[in-house]
Motif scaffolding. Structure first.
Motif, PDB file in Angstrom:
ATOM      1  N   TYR A  96     -15.163   5.378 -24.427  1.00 24.51           N
ATOM      2  CA  TYR A  96     -16.242   4.804 -25.220  1.00 24.51           C
ATOM      3  C   TYR A  96     -17.257   4.132 -24.295  1.00 24.51           C
ATOM      4  CZ  TYR A  96     -14.162   0.161 -24.588  1.00 24.51           C
ATOM      5  OH  TYR A  96     -13.669  -1.013 -24.041  1.00 24.51           O
ATOM      6  N   TYR A 101     -15.412   3.507 -20.795  1.00 23.96           N
ATOM      7  CA  TYR A 101     -14.165   2.762 -20.781  1.00 23.96           C
ATOM      8  C   TYR A 101     -13.127   3.467 -21.648  1.00 23.96           C
ATOM      9  CZ  TYR A 101     -17.670  -0.697 -19.440  1.00 23.96           C
ATOM     10  OH  TYR A 101     -18.728  -1.339 -18.848  1.00 23.96           O
ATOM     11  N   GLU A 102     -11.870   3.199 -21.362  1.00 20.02           N
ATOM     12  CA  GLU A 102     -10.779   3.733 -22.169  1.00 20.02           C
ATOM     13  C   GLU A 102     -10.039   2.563 -22.815  1.00 20.02           C
ATOM     14  OE1 GLU A 102      -7.174   7.049 -21.695  1.00 20.02           O
ATOM     15  OE2 GLU A 102      -8.384   6.452 -19.966  1.00 20.02           O
ATOM     16  N   TRP A 103     -10.041   2.542 -24.137  1.00 19.14           N
ATOM     17  CA  TRP A 103      -9.353   1.477 -24.869  1.00 19.14           C
ATOM     18  C   TRP A 103      -7.850   1.651 -24.709  1.00 19.14           C
ATOM     19  CZ3 TRP A 103     -11.912  -2.473 -27.308  1.00 19.14           C
ATOM     20  CH2 TRP A 103     -11.143  -3.327 -28.131  1.00 19.14           C
ATOM     21  N   ARG A 104      -7.146   0.541 -24.502  1.00 21.18           N
ATOM     22  CA  ARG A 104      -5.702   0.604 -24.267  1.00 21.18           C
ATOM     23  C   ARG A 104      -4.947  -0.155 -25.350  1.00 21.18           C
ATOM     24  NH1 ARG A 104      -4.567   4.416 -20.243  1.00 21.18           N
ATOM     25  NH2 ARG A 104      -6.034   4.179 -18.506  1.00 21.18           N
ATOM     26  N   GLU A 105      -4.045   0.540 -26.021  1.00 16.90           N
ATOM     27  CA  GLU A 105      -3.121  -0.075 -26.978  1.00 16.90           C
ATOM     28  C   GLU A 105      -1.700   0.269 -26.537  1.00 16.90           C
ATOM     29  OE1 GLU A 105      -3.517  -1.952 -29.745  1.00 16.90           O
ATOM     30  OE2 GLU A 105      -5.719  -2.034 -29.699  1.00 16.90           O
ATOM     31  N   SER A 121      -5.445   5.076 -29.255  1.00 16.72           N
ATOM     32  CA  SER A 121      -5.963   3.764 -28.870  1.00 16.72           C
ATOM     33  C   SER A 121      -7.419   3.614 -29.305  1.00 16.72           C
ATOM     34  CB  SER A 121      -5.844   3.575 -27.355  1.00 16.72           C
ATOM     35  OG  SER A 121      -4.490   3.482 -26.957  1.00 16.72           O
ATOM     36  N   ALA A 122      -8.207   4.672 -29.119  1.00 17.93           N
ATOM     37  CA  ALA A 122      -9.608   4.628 -29.542  1.00 17.93           C
ATOM     38  C   ALA A 122      -9.717   4.435 -31.050  1.00 17.93           C
ATOM     39  CB  ALA A 122     -10.328   5.901 -29.113  1.00 17.93           C
ATOM     40  N   MET A 168      -9.386   0.909 -31.854  1.00 11.15           N
ATOM     41  CA  MET A 168     -10.645   0.218 -31.572  1.00 11.15           C
ATOM     42  C   MET A 168     -11.627   0.368 -32.727  1.00 11.15           C
ATOM     43  SD  MET A 168     -13.459   1.050 -28.583  1.00 11.15           S
ATOM     44  CE  MET A 168     -14.050   2.501 -29.458  1.00 11.15           C
TER      45      MET A 168
END
Length: 234
Positions: A191, A204-208, A216-217, A220
């Motif tokens: 994103y 960026y890569e969202w991390r869960e 993960s995205a 977000m």
């Protein structure tokens, strides 16, 4: 989750977004005035009436809010102005009371008081016509553009989707005056902020924890998290 083609990536994202509270509306069923108008005007009017009921908002004030949004220029200054409207509300003079009130476009305190719509394959017209993969609207305002690529093709990656959005920004600047977040999805999702005036943009890569890049995205983009990002982090 492994994907075999672009359509499955789109299908999976839309399915998971629906589980998070997004309502899917086919592009041809959106309440749109024209391909040139990025806003879903009837949806936005209903949201303004609902969220600002206690302010005594009437048709005259709604018309002023719509004018503030539509007349905001494209480019960095216009985008800053629109983002301020998102975060703090649009300043409108109530003629009867002779006071200026800030009309809220979103209800940040109660996420369920907003309308969340996801659509796919919607066309928008500017210098040319584009067809977006997935667009996320909150209260009739397009906030997120998700472009997907086929993970089975070696020649395609999330970078192709990123470059596609950057191309779209130049073709339909009026749409990207409102959009705030781009998502480039393939086997991973990255994103980035929508900043048409800037060529070099960090992604960026969202991390869960326990979730892959796509899931993960989607976390977000869950309604509460997205509103929090719009309100506090852009």
């Amino acid at each position: 989750m492994p994907f075999t083609e672009k359509k499955l990536v789109e299908d999976y994202i839309l399915e998971k977004l629906a589980e998070k509270g997004w309502k899917f509306v086919p592009a041809e069923e959106l309440e749109r005035d024209s391909l040139e108008e990025p806003l879903l005007i009837p949806n936005l009017i209903r949201a303004l009436q609902k969220i600002n009921k206690s302010a005594g908002i009437a048709d005259d004030e709604i018309h002023k809010v719509l004018n503030e949004l539509k007349l905001a220029p494209t480019g960095s200054e216009g985008s800053k102005k629109v983002l301020n409207f998102y975060r703090f509300g649009a300043p409108v003079k109530f003629e009867k009371e002779k006071v200026v009130k800030y009309i809220r476009l979103f209800d940040f305190e109660n996420a369920q008081n907003n309308e969340f719509i996801a659509t796919r394959q919607a066309y928008f017209k500017g210098r040319d016509i584009i067809r977006t993969d997935i667009v996320l609207y909150v209260n009739g305002i397009p906030l997120v553009d998700i472009e997907c690529k086929d993970p089975t093709k070696i020649s395609e990656s999330w970078l192709n989707a990123f470059n596609q959005i950057k191309d779209y920004e130049r073709i339909v600047p009026e749409f990207y005056k409102y959009a705030q977040i781009g998502v480039a999805a393939e086997s991973i999702a990255r994103y980035f902020p929508i900043v048409p005036w800037q060529e070099d943009v960090n992604t960026y890569e969202w991390r869960e924890k326990g979730k892959d890049s796509i899931d993960s995205a989607i976390e977000m983009l869950s309604p509460g998290v997205l509103l929090d990002i719009i309100h506090n982090y852009l």
